[in-house]
Design an enzyme around this catalytic site. Sequence first.
Site, PDB file in Angstrom:
ATOM      1  N   GLU A 164       8.511 -31.452 -42.288  1.00  0.00           N
ATOM      2  CA  GLU A 164       9.797 -31.948 -41.793  1.00  0.00           C
ATOM      3  C   GLU A 164      10.132 -31.529 -40.360  1.00  0.00           C
ATOM      4  O   GLU A 164      11.071 -30.764 -40.132  1.00  0.00           O
ATOM      5  CB  GLU A 164      10.928 -31.518 -42.741  1.00  0.00           C
ATOM      6  CG  GLU A 164      10.724 -32.021 -44.160  1.00  0.00           C
ATOM      7  CD  GLU A 164      11.929 -31.791 -45.065  1.00  0.00           C
ATOM      8  OE1 GLU A 164      12.811 -31.000 -44.696  1.00  0.00           O
ATOM      9  OE2 GLU A 164      11.988 -32.413 -46.124  1.00  0.00           O
ATOM     10  N   GLU A 353       7.852 -34.517 -51.519  1.00  0.00           N
ATOM     11  CA  GLU A 353       9.038 -33.848 -52.053  1.00  0.00           C
ATOM     12  C   GLU A 353      10.027 -34.885 -52.541  1.00  0.00           C
ATOM     13  O   GLU A 353      10.272 -35.889 -51.864  1.00  0.00           O
ATOM     14  CB  GLU A 353       9.783 -33.015 -50.985  1.00  0.00           C
ATOM     15  CG  GLU A 353       9.187 -31.664 -50.724  1.00  0.00           C
ATOM     16  CD  GLU A 353       9.975 -30.873 -49.672  1.00  0.00           C
ATOM     17  OE1 GLU A 353      11.212 -31.013 -49.600  1.00  0.00           O
ATOM     18  OE2 GLU A 353       9.332 -30.125 -48.929  1.00  0.00           O
TER      19      GLU A 353
HETATM   20  C1  PNW Z   1      13.783 -30.043 -47.567  1.00  0.00           C
HETATM   21  N1  PNW Z   1      19.013 -32.252 -44.322  1.00  0.00           N
HETATM   22  O1  PNW Z   1      14.792 -29.627 -46.705  1.00  0.00           O
HETATM   23  C2  PNW Z   1      12.773 -28.930 -47.453  1.00  0.00           C
HETATM   24  O2  PNW Z   1      11.447 -29.322 -47.207  1.00  0.00           O
HETATM   25  C3  PNW Z   1      12.837 -27.903 -48.536  1.00  0.00           C
HETATM   26  O3  PNW Z   1      12.440 -26.657 -48.017  1.00  0.00           O
HETATM   27  C4  PNW Z   1      14.229 -27.887 -49.147  1.00  0.00           C
HETATM   28  O4  PNW Z   1      14.361 -26.866 -50.103  1.00  0.00           O
HETATM   29  C5  PNW Z   1      14.459 -29.255 -49.773  1.00  0.00           C
HETATM   30  O5  PNW Z   1      14.314 -30.288 -48.821  1.00  0.00           O
HETATM   31  C6  PNW Z   1      15.825 -29.406 -50.426  1.00  0.00           C
HETATM   32  O6  PNW Z   1      16.841 -29.315 -49.465  1.00  0.00           O
HETATM   33  C7  PNW Z   1      15.811 -30.363 -46.162  1.00  0.00           C
HETATM   34  O7  PNW Z   1      20.025 -31.577 -44.033  1.00  0.00           O
HETATM   35  C8  PNW Z   1      16.938 -29.639 -45.776  1.00  0.00           C
HETATM   36  O8  PNW Z   1      18.978 -33.473 -44.057  1.00  0.00           O
HETATM   37  C9  PNW Z   1      17.985 -30.264 -45.188  1.00  0.00           C
HETATM   38  C10 PNW Z   1      17.917 -31.630 -44.946  1.00  0.00           C
HETATM   39  C11 PNW Z   1      16.794 -32.360 -45.304  1.00  0.00           C
HETATM   40  C12 PNW Z   1      15.744 -31.707 -45.915  1.00  0.00           C
END
Ligand code: PNW
Length: 444
Positions: A164, A353
Amino acid sequence: MLPDRLDFPQGFTFGAATSAYQIEGTAGAGPSHWDTFAATPGNIIDASNGSRACDHLTRWPEDLDLVRDAGFDAYRFSTSWARVMPDGVTVNPDGLDFYDTLVDGMLERGLRPFLTYHHWDLPAALADRGGWQNRDIAARFADLCITINARIGDRVASAATLNEPWCIAWLSHFLGHHAPGLRDIRAASRAMHHVLLAHGTAIQALRAQGADNLGIVLNFETAHPADDTPEAARAAGTQDAIYNQWFIRAVMGQGYPQAALQGIGPHLPEGWQDDMALIAQPLDWLGVNYYTRRLYTGNEGLWPHASEAPGPLPKTQITRTQMDWEIRPEGLTEFLTRLARDHTGTLPLYVTENGMALEAGGGTGAAITEDPRRVQFAGDHLRATLAAIEQGVDVRGFFYWSLLDNYEWGWGYGPRFGLVHVDYDTMTRTPKSSWHAFRAMLKG
Ligand code: PNW
């Protein structure tokens, strides 16, 4: 209900996913910028950090048993940069030993290791030298990758450079919600480019070492206008460009999207155009992370805000998760088909994911093992994946996020994404009904 395994193409990979900082505990690792960020009051809603997390560092055999016993084929994990290179440069032999043992543990259990080289735990020493704002990060990152590949590359099934990059660059340097917590368009713009330069440089170095099955994991989130005003349409378009197009276009050699370049271009490092060929290295697969949709009004300011700052958790509702994220499975079908059509063509895709946060007992006061809403969520998103496959998209696998309840970054230990419940006092792992549902589907 989960679909039937036989509905999926032969050889389709089912897996569970985690990341180092969220589960390991930091004993033996050098300081990372996440430790620094978490130590600053106000950044993490429950003021917690990853120092103990799920104590996976010592409990990994039990965790890998849980992956195997659910019937998964594969396990997606990440290596901690701060563990492998505590000062960002010097190799820590114990760190490499840990991942060597971990990978052998997967193979002993018949699990295919899906490695992610970096999932956000940047050594503090590198952050102090500008981190992702400093062009030198690309060489440092490539060095990390070849160091790890030289040790465990012979046994991993597949490897992604970064998890990401939108979160690494934009969420962290413009929205300020992740380490290093900046709100600075110049810092963000440089990070948006350097993170891709690091990816391209690493892929090139890994290929030179003979590595294959290389990819990158990008996150996608549906951006729709909240109403039918032109302002809302423009905001959703800008958001889509910066979140859903910037990275995939660059790695596929399509150039940065105009709608984002208008604002970011003036802040990019000089000569950035000359890097675009290096960024567009041929890939073997693309990882797709998908969770939700957000609506935009156009009142969000110059740049639409993609993410709310962590706040009090609402009760999980039928249509929204514990994170208050809208549940919208058709968005996954839409992204998989759109990616193939507009960007990736015949490149194999993996859902790396997808998952939901849900408080223990589903918010109903039921036992901590009861999570029927998660079973529903996973089933609906697996069916959404099948719908894309039926439309001709080459989707090769699906990884549930996450194996365990774990450290949810700025949200601390409140949100629970796991198929397996973790008691953070005793560290006891208890499989939830969703874990049993996967087991029933995978073991028949
Ligand atoms: C992903 N947003 O994170 C990550 O790859 C993981 O580590 C995390 O635990 C999972 O999704 C669940 O949140 C994100 O704010 C965190 O758009 C924040 C965002 C998107 C993905």
